[in-house]
Design a protein around this motif. Structure first.
Motif, short mmCIF file in Angstrom:
data_model
loop_
_atom_site.label_atom_id
_atom_site.label_comp_id
_atom_site.label_asym_id
_atom_site.label_seq_id
_atom_site.Cartn_x
_atom_site.Cartn_y
_atom_site.Cartn_z
N HIS A 28 0.95 -1.30 0.06
CA HIS A 28 0.04 0.13 0.10
C HIS A 28 0.93 1.18 -0.06
CE1 HIS A 28 -3.74 2.21 0.79
NE2 HIS A 28 -3.09 2.92 1.70
N ASP A 30 1.21 5.21 0.25
CA ASP A 30 0.51 6.47 0.34
C ASP A 30 1.22 7.46 -0.19
OD1 ASP A 30 -1.56 5.42 2.10
OD2 ASP A 30 -0.16 4.74 3.45
N HIS A 55 -2.44 4.80 -3.13
CA HIS A 55 -3.47 5.41 -2.24
C HIS A 55 -3.20 6.98 -2.50
CE1 HIS A 55 -5.55 6.72 1.70
NE2 HIS A 55 -6.31 7.36 0.75
N MET A 57 -3.74 10.69 -1.78
CA MET A 57 -4.28 11.76 -1.02
C MET A 57 -3.81 13.01 -1.46
SD MET A 57 -3.75 9.75 2.57
CE MET A 57 -2.56 8.45 1.88
N ASP A 164 -8.79 1.09 5.76
CA ASP A 164 -7.42 1.55 5.92
C ASP A 164 -7.29 2.40 7.26
OD1 ASP A 164 -4.78 2.73 5.56
OD2 ASP A 164 -5.33 3.96 3.72
ZN ZN Z 1 -3.54 4.57 2.76
#
Ligand code: ZN
Ligand code: DX5
Length: 202
Positions: A28, A30, A55, A57, A164
């Motif tokens: 994963h 980020d 992921h 953001m 998550d």
């Molecule tokens: Zn995450």
């Protein structure tokens, strides 16, 4: 249940190889732009054999897709809360043959994601405020997961449900009904990643 291990809290990049040698199903990744969240995290290189679960953001999603597609991610997930045309980004990812994930923050009304459910491959349910590893699991997340399972059943949708934030040996018991679980600091704040994975996935 599949495991996606977050590398966010791994400070020593030499240890990335160690996580790649465990039984985790996904890595994963980020990514944060300092705008959508109050933290910044970006990678110039990602050398893993495992599938990547990215992921984002970030606010400017398209630019980050352009940057991360070269790592051949399995999923790219972005947030429904951005001030952009979500449907357009979904189509953009589909054209590139990248599986589409859509994430929702703990306080965002689930209604916001409903119009997109028929088009996506994954819903990433945040169980902490996005931005930092090592936070506490927000209990009301379990209700949101139940609602997403129900919506999937009722409408014959196909998305995976992933959770998550704040997942450890105890909190994982509350989210046994998801398809993919993300865990970061519980696994990586340890000198033995595989031992932590064996503790959490049983
Ligand atoms: Zn995450
Ligand atoms: C939070 C990130 C999470 C986080 C998970 O913004 O999206 O992926 O790294 O880490 P833990 O398991 O430490 O909450």
């Amino acid at each position: 249940m599949l495991l996606s291990t977050s590398i966010l809290s791994i400070k020593d990049k030499n240890r990335f190889k160690e996580i790649d040698e465990t039984t985790t199903d996904f890595i994963h990744v980020d990514v944060m732009d300092g705008k959508f969240v109050d933290n910044y995290n970006d990678y110039e290189q990602l050398n893993f054999n495992k599938k990547l679960d990215v992921h984002l953001m970030v606010e400017d999603v398209i630019n980050y897709i352009k940057k991360y597609e070269k790592f051949h991610p399995y999923f790219i997930t972005f947030h429904v809360e951005i001030n952009q045309d979500v449907k357009k980004i979904i189509n953009y990812l589909k054209e590139k043959n990248i599986k589409v994930g859509l994430s929702i923050k703990p306080d965002t009304d689930l209604k916001k994601i409903i119009p997109f459910l028929e088009y996506i491959d994954l819903v990433l349910v945040m169980s902490v405020e996005p931005g930092h590893g090592g936070q506490k699991f927000i209990e009301k997340t379990t209700k949101r997961i139940d609602q997403l399972i129900k919506l999937r059943e009722q409408n014959n949708y196909n998305y995976f449900i992933e959770v998550d934030g704040g997942i450890n040996q105890e909190t994982i018991k509350k989210v046994k009904n998801v398809d993919i679980v993300v865990s970061g600091s519980y696994i990586t704040n340890s000198d033995n990643f595989q031992k932590q994975i064996d503790n959490i996935i049983c």
